[in-house]
Design a protein around this motif. Structure first.
Motif, PDB file in Angstrom:
ATOM      1  N   GLN A  13     -25.945 -20.943  24.000  1.00  9.82           N
ATOM      2  CA  GLN A  13     -26.772 -19.644  23.124  1.00  9.82           C
ATOM      3  C   GLN A  13     -25.669 -18.708  22.764  1.00  9.82           C
ATOM      4  O   GLN A  13     -24.539 -18.214  22.895  1.00  9.82           O
ATOM      5  CB  GLN A  13     -27.872 -19.212  23.490  1.00  9.82           C
ATOM      6  CG  GLN A  13     -29.157 -20.154  23.762  1.00  9.82           C
ATOM      7  CD  GLN A  13     -29.578 -19.201  25.108  1.00  9.82           C
ATOM      8  OE1 GLN A  13     -30.915 -18.065  24.646  1.00  9.82           O
ATOM      9  NE2 GLN A  13     -29.691 -19.721  26.107  1.00  9.82           N
ATOM     10  N   THR A  14     -25.828 -17.890  21.492  1.00 10.32           N
ATOM     11  CA  THR A  14     -24.602 -17.180  21.505  1.00 10.32           C
ATOM     12  C   THR A  14     -25.939 -15.454  20.734  1.00 10.32           C
ATOM     13  O   THR A  14     -26.029 -15.611  19.613  1.00 10.32           O
ATOM     14  CB  THR A  14     -23.882 -17.358  20.320  1.00 10.32           C
ATOM     15  OG1 THR A  14     -23.732 -18.593  20.092  1.00 10.32           O
ATOM     16  CG2 THR A  14     -23.150 -16.034  19.184  1.00 10.32           C
ATOM     17  N   THR A  15     -25.255 -14.458  21.336  1.00 12.20           N
ATOM     18  CA  THR A  15     -25.951 -12.742  20.893  1.00 12.20           C
ATOM     19  C   THR A  15     -24.552 -12.621  20.205  1.00 12.20           C
ATOM     20  O   THR A  15     -23.639 -12.837  20.423  1.00 12.20           O
ATOM     21  CB  THR A  15     -26.041 -12.743  22.251  1.00 12.20           C
ATOM     22  OG1 THR A  15     -24.815 -12.155  22.912  1.00 12.20           O
ATOM     23  CG2 THR A  15     -27.556 -12.905  23.478  1.00 12.20           C
ATOM     24  N   LEU A  16     -25.406 -11.853  19.740  1.00 10.53           N
ATOM     25  CA  LEU A  16     -24.003 -10.832  18.604  1.00 10.53           C
ATOM     26  C   LEU A  16     -22.914 -10.639  19.897  1.00 10.53           C
ATOM     27  O   LEU A  16     -22.242 -10.518  19.054  1.00 10.53           O
ATOM     28  CB  LEU A  16     -24.758  -9.574  18.353  1.00 10.53           C
ATOM     29  CG  LEU A  16     -24.277  -9.150  17.428  1.00 10.53           C
ATOM     30  CD1 LEU A  16     -24.181  -9.674  15.634  1.00 10.53           C
ATOM     31  CD2 LEU A  16     -24.625  -8.089  16.223  1.00 10.53           C
ATOM     32  N   PRO A  17     -22.796  -9.647  21.058  1.00 14.30           N
ATOM     33  CA  PRO A  17     -21.070  -9.242  21.778  1.00 14.30           C
ATOM     34  C   PRO A  17     -20.924 -10.610  21.954  1.00 14.30           C
ATOM     35  O   PRO A  17     -19.707 -10.562  21.800  1.00 14.30           O
ATOM     36  CB  PRO A  17     -22.464  -9.141  22.618  1.00 14.30           C
ATOM     37  CG  PRO A  17     -23.471  -8.499  22.460  1.00 14.30           C
ATOM     38  CD  PRO A  17     -24.217  -9.306  21.215  1.00 14.30           C
ATOM     39  N   ILE A  18     -21.543 -12.158  22.404  1.00 12.45           N
ATOM     40  CA  ILE A  18     -21.101 -12.938  22.475  1.00 12.45           C
ATOM     41  C   ILE A  18     -19.936 -13.331  21.135  1.00 12.45           C
ATOM     42  O   ILE A  18     -18.675 -14.418  20.797  1.00 12.45           O
ATOM     43  CB  ILE A  18     -21.658 -14.687  22.902  1.00 12.45           C
ATOM     44  CG1 ILE A  18     -21.706 -13.915  24.997  1.00 12.45           C
ATOM     45  CG2 ILE A  18     -21.006 -15.366  23.180  1.00 12.45           C
ATOM     46  CD1 ILE A  18     -22.822 -14.763  25.091  1.00 12.45           C
ATOM     47  N   PHE A  19     -20.907 -13.494  19.777  1.00 12.15           N
ATOM     48  CA  PHE A  19     -20.920 -13.939  18.632  1.00 12.15           C
ATOM     49  C   PHE A  19     -18.843 -13.114  18.085  1.00 12.15           C
ATOM     50  O   PHE A  19     -18.253 -13.549  18.067  1.00 12.15           O
ATOM     51  CB  PHE A  19     -21.549 -13.508  17.467  1.00 12.15           C
ATOM     52  CG  PHE A  19     -20.826 -13.479  16.634  1.00 12.15           C
ATOM     53  CD1 PHE A  19     -20.267 -14.775  15.823  1.00 12.15           C
ATOM     54  CD2 PHE A  19     -20.412 -12.857  15.715  1.00 12.15           C
ATOM     55  CE1 PHE A  19     -20.501 -14.850  14.038  1.00 12.15           C
ATOM     56  CE2 PHE A  19     -19.328 -11.688  14.205  1.00 12.15           C
ATOM     57  CZ  PHE A  19     -19.560 -13.339  13.462  1.00 12.15           C
ATOM     58  N   ILE A  20     -19.318 -12.165  18.776  1.00 12.71           N
ATOM     59  CA  ILE A  20     -17.908 -11.050  18.905  1.00 12.71           C
ATOM     60  C   ILE A  20     -17.490 -11.354  19.951  1.00 12.71           C
ATOM     61  O   ILE A  20     -15.041 -11.303  18.926  1.00 12.71           O
ATOM     62  CB  ILE A  20     -18.526  -9.445  18.422  1.00 12.71           C
ATOM     63  CG1 ILE A  20     -19.083  -9.423  17.324  1.00 12.71           C
ATOM     64  CG2 ILE A  20     -17.026  -8.624  18.313  1.00 12.71           C
ATOM     65  CD1 ILE A  20     -19.902  -7.736  17.925  1.00 12.71           C
ATOM     66  N   LEU A  21     -17.921 -11.724  20.128  1.00 14.93           N
ATOM     67  CA  LEU A  21     -15.764 -11.511  21.816  1.00 14.93           C
ATOM     68  C   LEU A  21     -15.365 -13.219  21.749  1.00 14.93           C
ATOM     69  O   LEU A  21     -13.854 -13.055  21.314  1.00 14.93           O
ATOM     70  CB  LEU A  21     -16.408 -11.911  22.795  1.00 14.93           C
ATOM     71  CG  LEU A  21     -16.015 -12.226  24.381  1.00 14.93           C
ATOM     72  CD1 LEU A  21     -14.682 -11.118  24.081  1.00 14.93           C
ATOM     73  CD2 LEU A  21     -16.212 -12.426  25.658  1.00 14.93           C
ATOM     74  N   SER A  22     -16.235 -13.919  21.462  1.00 15.81           N
ATOM     75  CA  SER A  22     -15.609 -14.788  20.963  1.00 15.81           C
ATOM     76  C   SER A  22     -14.733 -15.424  19.242  1.00 15.81           C
ATOM     77  O   SER A  22     -13.950 -16.179  19.364  1.00 15.81           O
ATOM     78  CB  SER A  22     -16.159 -16.527  20.663  1.00 15.81           C
ATOM     79  OG  SER A  22     -17.538 -16.858  19.210  1.00 15.81           O
ATOM     80  N   ILE A  64     -13.195 -12.469  18.407  1.00 20.05           N
ATOM     81  CA  ILE A  64     -11.955 -11.764  18.902  1.00 20.05           C
ATOM     82  C   ILE A  64     -11.387 -12.856  19.233  1.00 20.05           C
ATOM     83  O   ILE A  64      -9.812 -13.009  19.043  1.00 20.05           O
ATOM     84  CB  ILE A  64     -12.203 -10.794  19.283  1.00 20.05           C
ATOM     85  CG1 ILE A  64     -13.262  -9.326  18.754  1.00 20.05           C
ATOM     86  CG2 ILE A  64     -11.494 -10.256  19.569  1.00 20.05           C
ATOM     87  CD1 ILE A  64     -13.737  -8.683  19.694  1.00 20.05           C
ATOM     88  N   GLN A  65     -10.904 -13.695  20.115  1.00 21.06           N
ATOM     89  CA  GLN A  65     -10.359 -14.681  21.045  1.00 21.06           C
ATOM     90  C   GLN A  65      -9.960 -15.706  20.190  1.00 21.06           C
ATOM     91  O   GLN A  65      -8.696 -15.855  20.177  1.00 21.06           O
ATOM     92  CB  GLN A  65     -11.594 -15.366  22.189  1.00 21.06           C
ATOM     93  CG  GLN A  65     -11.400 -13.973  23.182  1.00 21.06           C
ATOM     94  CD  GLN A  65     -12.168 -14.801  25.091  1.00 21.06           C
ATOM     95  OE1 GLN A  65     -13.052 -15.401  24.379  1.00 21.06           O
ATOM     96  NE2 GLN A  65     -11.435 -14.370  25.984  1.00 21.06           N
ATOM     97  N   ARG A  66     -10.613 -16.051  19.270  1.00 20.52           N
ATOM     98  CA  ARG A  66      -9.916 -17.081  18.413  1.00 20.52           C
ATOM     99  C   ARG A  66      -9.311 -16.872  17.285  1.00 20.52           C
ATOM    100  O   ARG A  66      -8.715 -17.326  16.455  1.00 20.52           O
ATOM    101  CB  ARG A  66     -10.838 -17.993  17.846  1.00 20.52           C
ATOM    102  CG  ARG A  66     -11.331 -18.967  19.264  1.00 20.52           C
ATOM    103  CD  ARG A  66     -12.403 -19.739  18.744  1.00 20.52           C
ATOM    104  NE  ARG A  66     -13.649 -19.250  18.757  1.00 20.52           N
ATOM    105  CZ  ARG A  66     -14.952 -20.075  18.004  1.00 20.52           C
ATOM    106  NH1 ARG A  66     -14.940 -20.627  18.035  1.00 20.52           N
ATOM    107  NH2 ARG A  66     -15.909 -18.538  18.085  1.00 20.52           N
ATOM    108  N   GLY A  67      -9.113 -14.913  17.267  1.00 18.39           N
ATOM    109  CA  GLY A  67      -9.163 -14.638  16.265  1.00 18.39           C
ATOM    110  C   GLY A  67      -9.266 -14.946  14.620  1.00 18.39           C
ATOM    111  O   GLY A  67      -9.143 -14.927  13.487  1.00 18.39           O
ATOM    112  N   GLN A  68     -11.131 -15.142  15.164  1.00 14.13           N
ATOM    113  CA  GLN A  68     -11.180 -16.004  13.463  1.00 14.13           C
ATOM    114  C   GLN A  68     -11.970 -14.524  12.786  1.00 14.13           C
ATOM    115  O   GLN A  68     -12.968 -14.289  13.655  1.00 14.13           O
ATOM    116  CB  GLN A  68     -12.001 -17.171  13.618  1.00 14.13           C
ATOM    117  CG  GLN A  68     -11.196 -18.363  14.194  1.00 14.13           C
ATOM    118  CD  GLN A  68     -11.883 -20.093  14.308  1.00 14.13           C
ATOM    119  OE1 GLN A  68     -13.628 -19.250  15.415  1.00 14.13           O
ATOM    120  NE2 GLN A  68     -11.658 -20.566  15.021  1.00 14.13           N
TER     121      GLN A  68
END
Lengths: 303, 265
Positions: free
Chosen positions: B214-223, B225-229
């Motif tokens: 599942q994707t919460t908003l912070p997880i959306f942000i984190l992933s 940022i990490q992938r630079g997308q």
């Protein structure tokens, strides 16, 4: 008139006798109030910690990749004997300690100014200026530093503007040290402020009347009285750094892994929960020791 | 007391430290208006375009909605459990009282990764699959403390004799609660709830262990940022997240000005 009419009603009588029944049996009230929270915490939280502890003694079958429920100290002996884990553990604890000291040094003048020099208006303003960063998303604040420290970020722009060369801080351990110190700083300011605010002005006057200069008053009166606040703040800065894996992942480099990153990778990618659980017990032990020492130093009263 | 030079020095240090706290936040807020897709400083031209892009993005919408749902449920659970526990701890003396207050503090005293790992082991043991509820349970464990601390601080500041007085005057338990206790604790409870929501809304460490796919908003942000997308969209979302967490915190601070409850997270 409704009150009087109600006074004689059987419903009101029943409610009063229930109230009296409970009033005479306070233990029943305690039990009723605590049943849910204690049940939830004892079953879910303590149960989870127990599950974590137990699984740290299990192992993963290297052939099938399934968790084997047999007891052994294999994970712990891997962690102790493989130098890479020792290095990661040492790095984590060392940076957590450096961050704690940095935050204490940065927080002290601000807390002192807030507690003893600022006018009530300025103090209220400073309070908000410290609180808002504390509560605003820490992920966002780490991301801000990732952009600031980048090659074409705000830091190098400012340095070049001053005629200085680029600072190549992006993706280094120094970057982690700066960012950790940044994100946890408010956690140090608040308890130190609370401790300093409680020092009666008369203590400082007495110290000066007895001939102590500023430095001596600071060392022998202010610092010992502020110590519980500093220790209370250090619980947060130390514990939060110890268990983090987001900062190393976002601003750390190739050689910046923390205990948290290893644990996270083992759970998420290589699916070796037992080894991750074993490594995760290290921060718990370190924090347990830290909390015992902090309690001795009176930090819990200052929280 | 302090010499003039010392006062000046402390004032200057305070200014520098406050600048250190705020400059990164102002910079990240500015990036939301960046016209370029490259994240360089200074930003080139200003635009509101990315707010629109973020608003119509399906993934942003679904993760925002998930985060709001989780925040609301976790806050509700925390208000219920935290209030009950704070009453028991503040009003009664019993065996194990210290132990229980320590138990409630544990989720914030231990690193988040421990709570996350422990819960994921527990789900694993019990054979519970990841769902919104596994995240809610994780968030509730550390949100309870916030409500508990707030209400406890308020109760410690009120005399228990007001309850006795109310009973002496003939009020039953419900009336005492409704007309005496509730007015005393209501603002502290609401403040605790707002802070619990703010805490849950941007939590990421415990969530990574309890969310599964599942994707919460912070997880959306984190992933991202990490992938630079999708960084421009992330910047706009980040702007909204900062604004959305500032509001409850400011309200909570106004509600609890007397008891300073925000100082204890």
């Amino acid at each position: 008139m409704a009150e009087i009419a109600e006074a004689g009603s059987p419903l009101r009588g029943a409610r009063l006798s229930i109230s009296a029944f409970l009033w005479q049996r306070p233990w029943l009230k305690v039990a009723a109030l605590l049943a849910l929270p204690v049940l939830a915490f004892a079953v879910v939280y303590l149960g989870s910690l127990a599950a974590l502890f137990v699984s740290s003694f299990w192992s993963v079958d290297s052939f099938t990749g399934k968790v084997v429920h047999s007891w052994s100290f294999g994970n712990f002996s891997t962690l102790i004997h493989d130098p890479i884990y020792r290095k990661i553990a040492f790095r984590t604890i060392w940076i957590a300690a450096a961050v704690t000291v940095t935050d204490a040094i940065l927080a002290f003048p601000l807390a002192y100014f807030m507690a003893r020099l600022a006018t009530p208006r300025t103090r209220a303003l400073l309070f908000v200026l410290v609180l808002l960063p504390l509560w605003s998303s820490y992920l966002v604040r780490i991301y801000a530093w990732r952009l600031i420290l980048a090659k074409q970020g705000a830091l190098n722009w400012a340095l070049n503007g001053l005629g200085l060369p680029d600072a190549n801080l992006a993706y280094t351990n120094t970057a982690m040290w700066i960012v950790f110190s940044y994100v946890w700083l408010p956690f140090m300011v608040l308890p130190v402020y609370a401790a300093l605010e409680r020092i009666p002005q008369s203590y400082l006057e007495a110290s000066q009347d007895l001939g102590a200069r500023t430095w001596r008053t600071f060392r022998t009166v202010i610092l010992p009285l502020a110590l519980p606040g500093l220790v209370a703040g250090s619980i947060f800065t130390f514990s939060l750094t110890l268990g983090d894996f987001i900062t190393p992942a976002l601003v750390g480099g190739a050689d910046s892994q923390f205990i948290g990153n290893v644990v996270h990778n083992y759970v998420g990618i290589s699916n070796n929960v037992p080894l991750a659980a074993a490594f995760a017990t290290l921060p718990v032990i370190v924090m347990a020791v830290y909390l015992v020492v902090a309690k001795r130093l009176g930090a819990f009263e200052a929280l | 007391m302090e010499t003039r030079a010392l006062r000046f020095g402390l004032g200057a240090a305070t200014t520098l430290v406050v600048a250190f706290l705020w400059i990164p936040i102002l910079i990240i807020l500015a990036y939301a208006f960046n016209g370029s897709v490259l994240q360089t400083w200074p930003i080139q031209n200003l635009t509101l375009h990315w707010f629109h892009e973020a608003w119509v993005d399906e993934e942003v919408r679904s993760s925002l909605w998930l985060s709001v749902k989780i925040g609301l449920i976790a806050t509700l659970v925390a208000m219920l459990l935290g209030t009950a526990a704070s009453f028991a701890i503040s009003r009664f003396k019993f065996f194990g009282r210290e132990g229980i207050s320590f138990l409630l503090l544990l989720p914030i005293a231990l690193p988040g990764i421990i709570t996350g790992m422990a819960l994921s082991s527990f789900y694993n043991f019990a054979g519970i699959g990841f769902s919104i509820w596994t995240i809610v349970i994780g968030h509730a464990t550390f949100c309870v403390v916030v409500v508990y601390n707030n209400v406890l601080a308020r109760l410690r500041r009120t005399s228990p004799s007001i309850v006795e007085a109310s009973m002496d005057l003939g009020a039953d338990g419900w009336q005492t609660f409704r007309f005496v206790i509730w007015p005393v604790i209501s603002t502290a409870l609401v403040a605790g709830g707002l802070l619990a929501f703010a805490l849950s809304f941007d939590e990421v460490i415990v969530t990574t262990f309890t969310a599964g796919a599942q994707t919460t908003l912070p997880i959306f942000i984190l992933s991202n940022i990490q992938r630079g997308q999708q960084l421009p969209i992330v910047n706009a979302v980040v702007f909204a997240v900062i604004v959305l967490t500032v509001i409850p915190v400011v309200i909570a601070q106004r509600l609890t000005r007397d008891s300073g409850a925000l100082t204890g997270r």
